[in-house]
Design an enzyme around this catalytic site. Structure first.
Site, short mmCIF file in Angstrom:
data_model
loop_
_atom_site.label_atom_id
_atom_site.label_comp_id
_atom_site.label_asym_id
_atom_site.label_seq_id
_atom_site.Cartn_x
_atom_site.Cartn_y
_atom_site.Cartn_z
N ARG B 120 2.85 -23.42 2.32
CA ARG B 120 2.70 -24.99 2.22
C ARG B 120 4.10 -25.46 2.62
NH1 ARG B 120 0.65 -23.74 -2.93
NH2 ARG B 120 -1.68 -23.69 -2.93
N LYS B 226 14.85 -42.43 20.55
CA LYS B 226 13.58 -41.91 19.77
C LYS B 226 14.19 -42.05 18.44
CE LYS B 226 9.99 -38.67 19.52
NZ LYS B 226 9.12 -37.66 20.10
N GLU B 236 4.11 -42.98 12.21
CA GLU B 236 3.50 -43.59 13.14
C GLU B 236 2.39 -44.79 12.94
OE1 GLU B 236 1.55 -40.81 15.78
OE2 GLU B 236 1.88 -41.86 17.49
N HIS B 247 1.11 -42.26 27.90
CA HIS B 247 0.27 -41.30 27.47
C HIS B 247 -1.26 -41.23 27.12
CE1 HIS B 247 4.23 -40.14 26.49
NE2 HIS B 247 4.00 -39.01 25.93
N HIS B 264 3.09 -32.16 31.38
CA HIS B 264 2.99 -33.30 30.56
C HIS B 264 3.54 -34.45 31.07
CE1 HIS B 264 2.60 -35.82 26.81
NE2 HIS B 264 3.73 -35.88 26.79
#
Lengths: 359, 359
Positions: B120, B226, B236, B247, B264
């Protein structure tokens, strides 16, 4: 119905405890981002409660995607997790779709983990249908799956939007599973709540007989205890470890016997008695306390003797336990009933003697 | 060396940018809970940098477990993830073990996701060795894996303790991959930083020639952009979506051609030109702006024409995109260079006309 608020800042959420909550769309609707849910359940629970819950939601205009998994701890793995992902992707579920876990701890852990990781996180709601999941796994945000090398090794801390603990669902729960849930209820008394332990000693027969008032109180008080601990220590760095009383021994039992042969609560009960024996050898717990513990577990229909695995096998099994810190095993031990501590400061010979009891 | 602090409250972390940082144990040691790390890398990067990093750490008394994975986007899946879990469990790694991602975006995403979910959550450090991962995937906490039905469908938001961007590692990067990284660098100028876009127009030849001062500045300014966006919107829900310029179209290209056929960054460059065309049709971007964009992508060695898939295929591929809200596709579009917005308020006929360009 009683409501408890779990205080975790922006991740706070309510737990509603009462009867026939599956009919209460009004409790669920305010938590949905859009009127679409995926209900994750299993082949045992689906025939009992899936239609009822679906109808409640559909009557309120909510689209329902049912995801029915095989039942059992042995399915709490990555293959079953993928069945959830596949269904969500096939239905093109988005970040605004809410997952609902309808079932016991396995369904809750799997669904919560799927919610934590699908599209990097979607909302989810817990509707636990076993006593164990109502008092334990639905509170605190632990989610995850098992790995062939260990239980709950893969997972995330992820909080639900809401928990609905419907006491009416306990009427279809096998007696053995009710008892397993009572093991965790008793645990709260043992680690931090002597008055609750005393209440449990007085009311165990009512709980076993499914008296609703007694159950509601026991569930509320259990969730309250767990919520207090979790709110202080969400990510298990300190006090939260106390909730693992009996679990280090218990996980060894579950692991050795094969997941699901001993129920989790049964393993915890027997494990708690091993921990109590170690506490007694350290001079922290009296013979009278041990007798009270034994009596309440027996009254709840739980085992108090761990299986004979041998000292070495126990030590080996516990070596992989994730509560190990820097190679030294830490245990939750008791200092009387209602008080506990996490410690690696115990006598190794005493541990050997305790394990020899089960050997 | 320059250092940037990513401000995320208790999850804040530093990004160090400079040359020969793989030799700097002093930067890593303060972030370790104990002197044990698992370095996750791939068969391409391992022969180049694994020994150097291991020696740096071992000389400082840190035990190193190497985990070497196959190289390629096609391995960013649950099978490869399981190789990491298996190695960690076989070495009985605990919550105090730190994972180090040594490689590009795939290694960073896989390692970050393993760190987010092993027991976890365990600490991890990013050492990105490609320009793309230095300016994009190592900042912001997105981790995850692909699913046969979609890219990055399974994952978690999980922040590293530290990012080390070692510019020296770019000397072994294929030119095509350097260009792919420049696509994301240019993106920061396009979405929110006109002065940076103008600086890039003036210095693109130096960047392509691996001039260290130019690279350090471009990486710092990209990470700064960023980090500012991510700090405002970690999960987000709003502004962070601007980082997805190009994208939505780009993922469709990657998905259709097979992961890894188009890099990419190449798909993002071509996708950004499609988004620009749609912006132009909406009257938000001039022909002159489009010409500047085309010129800078070409100077960076990037494609500016998307593959011919057909309008319907593009729409179908974008329908599964996780940035869809309530069934409507949202795009990041530009309003001039240096300004962008997320919108579903575009003309459907304009979108068809844009896609017909690539059809």
């Amino acid at each position: 119905m009683q409501t408890l608020q779990v205080e975790l800042g922006e991740r706070a959420y309510p737990i509603h405890i009462g009867s026939h909550l599956l009919a209460r769309a009004d409790l669920i609707l305010p938590h949905l981002k859009r009127k679409q849910v995926a209900i994750v359940t299993n082949t045992t629970v689906a025939p009992l409660y899936l239609e009822q819950l679906s109808q409640t939601l559909q009557a309120a205009g909510v689209a329902v995607i049912p995801i029915i998994l095989p039942d059992g701890e042995q399915y709490k793995n990555s293959d079953t997790l993928n069945l959830i992902y596949d269904a969500l992707l096939q239905h093109r579920c988005e970040r605004s779709t809410t997952l609902i876990a309808l079932g016991g701890g396995v369904i809750g852990d799997l669904t919560g983990y799927a919610a934590a990781t699908y599209l990097r996180g979607v909302p989810f709601i817990q509707i636990p249908t076993t006593l164990l999941s109502q008092v334990d796994s639905s509170v605190g945000g632990k989610t995850g799956i098992n790995h062939p090398l260990g239980k709950n090794m893969i997972g995330a801390f992820y909080q639900p939007q809401l928990v609905l603990a419907d006491i009416a669902t306990l009427h279809t729960l096998p007696a053995r599973e009710l008892s397993a849930g009572l093991a965790e209820v008793i645990k709260y008394g043992l680690i931090r709540d002597l008055p609750f332990f005393e209440w449990l000693e007085a009311h165990m027969a009512e709980l076993v007989a499914l008296d609703e008032d007694a159950l509601r109180y026991a569930i509320y008080r259990s969730c309250e205890n767990k919520a207090e601990v979790v709110a202080k220590d969400e990510r298990e760095s300190g006090e939260r470890a106390l909730l693992n009383l009996g679990h280090t021994f218990g996980h060894a039992v579950e692991n050795a016997m094969g997941y699901g042969v001993w129920l989790h609560g049964e393993a915890v009960a027997a494990g708690t008695m091993l921990a109590a024996d170690l506490s007694r050898r350290m001079g922290w717990l009296s013979d009278a306390d041990i007798a009270r513990m034994r009596a309440i577990f027996v009254a709840a229909g739980l085992p108090v003797e761990a299986p004979a695995l041998g000292v070495e096998r126990y030590l080996d099994l516990m070596g992989l336990d994730k509560k190990v810190v820097d190679g030294k095993i830490r245990f939750v031990l008791q200092q009387g009933i209602g008080k506990s501590l996490v410690t690696s400061d115990y006598d190794k010979a005493a541990l050997q003697a305790t394990l020899a009891l089960a050997a």
